[in-house]
Design a protein around this motif. Sequence first.
Motif, PDB file in Angstrom:
ATOM      1  N   UNK A 504       0.832  -1.187   0.000  1.00 52.44           N
ATOM      2  CA  UNK A 504       0.000   0.000   0.000  1.00 52.44           C
ATOM      3  C   UNK A 504       0.876   1.250   0.000  1.00 52.44           C
ATOM      4  N   UNK A 505       0.489   2.219  -0.825  1.00 57.57           N
ATOM      5  CA  UNK A 505       1.219   3.481  -0.917  1.00 57.57           C
ATOM      6  C   UNK A 505       0.531   4.495  -0.019  1.00 57.57           C
ATOM      7  N   UNK A 506       1.274   5.133   0.848  1.00 57.27           N
ATOM      8  CA  UNK A 506       0.694   6.110   1.781  1.00 57.27           C
ATOM      9  C   UNK A 506       1.110   7.534   1.484  1.00 57.27           C
ATOM     10  N   UNK A 507       2.112   7.718   0.649  1.00 55.99           N
ATOM     11  CA  UNK A 507       2.519   9.075   0.263  1.00 55.99           C
ATOM     12  C   UNK A 507       3.058   9.034  -1.151  1.00 55.99           C
ATOM     13  N   UNK A 508       2.879  10.145  -1.849  1.00 57.79           N
ATOM     14  CA  UNK A 508       3.334  10.242  -3.240  1.00 57.79           C
ATOM     15  C   UNK A 508       4.667  10.973  -3.251  1.00 57.79           C
ATOM     16  N   UNK A 509       5.728  10.219  -3.323  1.00 59.25           N
ATOM     17  CA  UNK A 509       7.058  10.819  -3.293  1.00 59.25           C
ATOM     18  C   UNK A 509       7.470  11.248  -4.695  1.00 59.25           C
ATOM     19  N   UNK A 510       7.884  12.507  -4.797  1.00 57.74           N
ATOM     20  CA  UNK A 510       8.345  13.010  -6.088  1.00 57.74           C
ATOM     21  C   UNK A 510       9.666  12.340  -6.440  1.00 57.74           C
ATOM     22  N   UNK A 511       9.834  11.898  -7.669  1.00 52.74           N
ATOM     23  CA  UNK A 511      11.076  11.217  -8.060  1.00 52.74           C
ATOM     24  C   UNK A 511      12.253  12.185  -8.107  1.00 52.74           C
ATOM     25  N   UNK A 530       9.625  14.855 -20.498  1.00 53.04           N
ATOM     26  CA  UNK A 530       9.030  15.011 -19.175  1.00 53.04           C
ATOM     27  C   UNK A 530       8.773  16.477 -18.842  1.00 53.04           C
ATOM     28  N   UNK A 531       7.686  16.703 -18.127  1.00 54.18           N
ATOM     29  CA  UNK A 531       7.230  18.067 -17.862  1.00 54.18           C
ATOM     30  C   UNK A 531       8.257  18.857 -17.058  1.00 54.18           C
ATOM     31  N   UNK A 532       8.960  18.198 -16.125  1.00 52.74           N
ATOM     32  CA  UNK A 532       9.905  18.903 -15.272  1.00 52.74           C
ATOM     33  C   UNK A 532      11.042  19.554 -16.016  1.00 52.74           C
ATOM     34  N   UNK A 584      19.582  20.620 -10.135  1.00 49.67           N
ATOM     35  CA  UNK A 584      18.292  20.773 -10.816  1.00 49.67           C
ATOM     36  C   UNK A 584      17.706  19.426 -11.217  1.00 49.67           C
ATOM     37  N   UNK A 585      18.552  18.470 -11.562  1.00 49.23           N
ATOM     38  CA  UNK A 585      18.043  17.147 -11.936  1.00 49.23           C
ATOM     39  C   UNK A 585      17.341  16.503 -10.745  1.00 49.23           C
ATOM     40  N   UNK A 586      17.907  16.679  -9.549  1.00 49.52           N
ATOM     41  CA  UNK A 586      17.254  16.137  -8.348  1.00 49.52           C
ATOM     42  C   UNK A 586      15.962  16.882  -8.055  1.00 49.52           C
ATOM     43  N   UNK A 587      15.972  18.201  -8.210  1.00 48.26           N
ATOM     44  CA  UNK A 587      14.812  19.023  -7.891  1.00 48.26           C
ATOM     45  C   UNK A 587      13.624  18.706  -8.790  1.00 48.26           C
ATOM     46  N   UNK A 591      16.492  13.061 -15.512  1.00 47.13           N
ATOM     47  CA  UNK A 591      17.836  12.546 -15.767  1.00 47.13           C
ATOM     48  C   UNK A 591      18.489  13.370 -16.875  1.00 47.13           C
ATOM     49  N   UNK A 592      19.725  13.814 -16.614  1.00 45.48           N
ATOM     50  CA  UNK A 592      20.499  14.588 -17.583  1.00 45.48           C
ATOM     51  C   UNK A 592      21.709  13.747 -18.001  1.00 45.48           C
ATOM     52  N   UNK A 593      22.030  13.794 -19.288  1.00 46.11           N
ATOM     53  CA  UNK A 593      23.093  12.945 -19.831  1.00 46.11           C
ATOM     54  C   UNK A 593      24.263  13.815 -20.283  1.00 46.11           C
ATOM     55  N   UNK A 594      25.465  13.414 -19.877  1.00 42.95           N
ATOM     56  CA  UNK A 594      26.655  14.124 -20.353  1.00 42.95           C
ATOM     57  C   UNK A 594      27.269  13.345 -21.515  1.00 42.95           C
ATOM     58  N   UNK A 595      27.837  14.072 -22.443  1.00 45.46           N
ATOM     59  CA  UNK A 595      28.522  13.412 -23.558  1.00 45.46           C
ATOM     60  C   UNK A 595      29.866  14.094 -23.772  1.00 45.46           C
ATOM     61  N   UNK A 596      30.820  13.351 -24.227  1.00 47.04           N
ATOM     62  CA  UNK A 596      32.199  13.838 -24.323  1.00 47.04           C
ATOM     63  C   UNK A 596      32.575  14.315 -25.714  1.00 47.04           C
ATOM     64  N   UNK A 597      31.621  14.248 -26.654  1.00 51.40           N
ATOM     65  CA  UNK A 597      31.921  14.629 -28.037  1.00 51.40           C
ATOM     66  C   UNK A 597      30.677  15.180 -28.712  1.00 51.40           C
ATOM     67  N   UNK A 598      30.920  16.024 -29.701  1.00 48.00           N
ATOM     68  CA  UNK A 598      29.815  16.536 -30.506  1.00 48.00           C
ATOM     69  C   UNK A 598      29.393  15.586 -31.595  1.00 48.00           C
ATOM     70  N   UNK A 599      30.190  14.533 -31.828  1.00 53.25           N
ATOM     71  CA  UNK A 599      29.806  13.512 -32.802  1.00 53.25           C
ATOM     72  C   UNK A 599      28.707  12.636 -32.213  1.00 53.25           C
ATOM     73  N   UNK A 600      27.792  12.200 -33.041  1.00 52.96           N
ATOM     74  CA  UNK A 600      26.706  11.336 -32.576  1.00 52.96           C
ATOM     75  C   UNK A 600      26.733  10.029 -33.343  1.00 52.96           C
ATOM     76  N   UNK A 601      26.052   9.038 -32.839  1.00 51.97           N
ATOM     77  CA  UNK A 601      25.982   7.737 -33.502  1.00 51.97           C
ATOM     78  C   UNK A 601      25.002   7.748 -34.665  1.00 51.97           C
ATOM     79  N   UNK A 602      24.033   8.655 -34.605  1.00 56.29           N
ATOM     80  CA  UNK A 602      23.003   8.705 -35.648  1.00 56.29           C
ATOM     81  C   UNK A 602      22.342  10.076 -35.599  1.00 56.29           C
ATOM     82  N   UNK A 603      21.889  10.572 -36.737  1.00 56.32           N
ATOM     83  CA  UNK A 603      21.204  11.855 -36.766  1.00 56.32           C
ATOM     84  C   UNK A 603      22.170  13.017 -36.796  1.00 56.32           C
TER      85      UNK A 603
END
Length: 870
Positions: A504-511, A530-532, A584-587, A591-603
């Motif tokens: 049973x869930x008793x409180x709605x915890x924000x992720x 995501x809206x956040x 801000x990601x916690x707030x 989820x925020x993703x870091x990347x080490x290059x401007x090259x991409x695998x596709x697109x």
Amino acid sequence: MKTFLVSLLFVSFLHAQSGVEVIRGGTFDPRIPTPQSVLGYSIGDRFSEYHSINAYLERLAASSDRIRRVVYGTSLEHRTLQALIISNPRILARLDEIKDNNRKLTDPRTLRSKEEAGQLISSLPVIVYLSYGVHGNEASSPEAAMLLAYQLCAGTDERTTSILENAVVIIDPNVNPDGRERYVQWVNSTLGRKPDLLPYSLEHSEQWPGGRTNHYFFDLNRDLSWQTQIETRQRVKFYREWMPHVHVDYHEMEYSSTYFFFPAAVPVHQTLPAEVLKWGKIFGKGNAEAFDRLNIPYYVGERFDMFYPGYGDSWPTFNGAIGMTYEQAGGSRASLAVRKPNGQVLSLKDRARNHFITSIATLETSVKNKKERIEDFYKFWDSALHIPSPTRGYIVSGDQDPTRAASVNEILLRQGIEIYRLTEPATLQVQEYFVSKPFSRKMPAGTIFVPLQQPQARLAQTLLEPVTAVSDTFFYDVSAWSLPVASGLKAWISQSPLPAKAEKVTSAEAPSGKLIGEKTAYAYLIPWERHGAIPMVWQLLEKGYEVSVARRPFATVGRHFSAGTVVAFAGSNRDSLATDLEQLSRQFGIDIYSCSTGLTDKGISLGSSYVSPIKKSSIAIAVGAPVSSNDYGELWHLFEQDLGIPFSAIRATDLGDIDLSKFDVVILPDAGNYQSVFDSTKVDRLRRWMQSGGVLIGIEGGAQFMAKSRSGLTSAVFKSEKKEDEKTKEEKEQEKTKKEQTKRMTLFEKEERSRNERIPGTIFAVLVDTTHPVGFGMPREIYVLKGDAAPIELSEVGHTVARFSKDSVQTSGYASRDRVQKIAEAAYIQDFRVGRGRALLFAESVTFRRFWSGLDKLLLNAILFLPQPD
């Protein structure tokens, strides 16, 4: 008891030194202050201000042992939200015991036997909750509340003492103090030495925005199910402490009418038991007997239905009470006194008297039927555990947007609806919303399941079901709603019961979100689904960081990123970027993703010209007449409360005169007629501002103003405004046939056709161009709550961002076949280029009452992604 009824309600209002005599022949304790002795005037002589009402109620509470004054909250403008608990002192001494025993009846699973339930029922007083003044400019009921409080605290007659010995009376004297004070301060400032009885004089013509609504111009009588407003949340919390057996919501309607009380009009929501109709008739009879003795006109069973669950009558009924609306002729047009069309004069004194009469009649009817009413209250909760249905529960997706899902869970929990979380994966027989066939699906651990085998089954089903059961063609309010759909979340009906492995869930915890990857990166990627992400990106802009939007999809760091992904380049920003992104990601749960290059695998690569800077836009929103205060209030609440995005509210009458270059975005909310404040010179200024790069957003009436046939700011054509030479041959033939039919119709048939052609608030499917900036982060198919406004014709010039789907236009609620056919393949959102700027037209509101929050991104995308950087 016969003598008790024969003496019912002989009421008179006397201007005596001691105050007002509320029950003729009644006797009173002289130690209890009368309203006049504190206010300095008799009830009905003027409108009582907030501080005056408070002063009297505080004096009353300090003077009587029959009353307890409880402060249960504070309004947005810091006014007290309070309730008066009135009863016999012996009953007041055991209030905690009464509340505990009454709560046991709301969950029959906690009782050992029916005999125990019977003992509790016999021991309880009837709990009657009376709410006055939810609409601030329906101002007579708080005056009646003071009269009733005095009567119950001071009365020593047999009728009063009988009420006190058998009931706990809860009086909420001023549900919406902010709105009422707005109205009262205005109307008192317009009054002369004597009332002007002409209904079109100044004191009867309330200024914008009016006092009906709260601080954010929200109708609190539509908010109980969704609790978007702080007043509602505090009120619901207090209400649920008591779970009354009877609830009345006091209102006013047009001054030319009489008085309405239950039975309600149809439709009545199909999940409510038959006892609702029974009790409407019982209380209606009690009120009718009181009014008949005094020759006061009234009516029942018309207009005011019990379908939409957010009213002050329906929501208490979904919580076991007999909830009722009482409507007195009056409203803001009545002022202190007004001459009705029949020549009679209706005064504030009359209006307060009538509400007082039904208050006493309701209390006496409750006492007379105490045992049966509490028995049916218990039966309501007990029967909910045994409702036969193939639907065993509802599942709301938490993967799509965990923050939104947590918000839905919180709304349910605040209303006592039980929800569970699967602790292990389970294969369930489910049916996706708006998909016809059930199928087996393995639901992962952590899935939220709302079972229908619970005391709150009726309310849970009503709020969560995708399709409302429509049994009528007339609705006082909207004909469809669904909390998951409104929130933009995927959901399923479950034909399987709650799995055994669930907690049973008793409180709605924000992720909480996290920064994935190294802090020393080339760039940081913020997915836009995501809206956040919206308030997060705005905070980055506020902090002075430079961010960009990818207008095409790409793949990198092992995942796909859709168009709309926000990119923050490390090289363009100060060293604190990674630390702030992590916080801000916690707030915001993103989820925020870091990347080490401007090259991409596709697109596209991250250095592509399709990755363009986002401007921190300066925003103006039109306010004041002719703007709809409700629609402006929705935007105000969205920007200020939900997102923390600043804007300037500019009077619509001034928009054409100010320096528009200070703004990147101007929003025209729904309005009656913008042409009344924009002449050709002001329209030209708007056009030149757009040509220089401004983004003009029109919503419903604002969009219609921007159409070809009105201001000519765009070439948009609304379906309702097509000229004769723009209509198809089929449309012309249909109109001709309709005109011929009209010539032979009775008046009743004309009224019925007009009613049947109206769309009262119905869920429609809309297809979104997710490659357009306004559609970034949205699914291909969305669901909107459509009202009666006309959609926009598809255009070769304007780009259609969203359009009504031809195959599955209507999904829930009422709409005639003819209206559905006319809506199919019409535009919901259109975008026009005007020089360097844009004109964006929304056929209807995407922020309806703020509970329909799943469409917010469509508007916010326009603000973030359409303005061009300097």
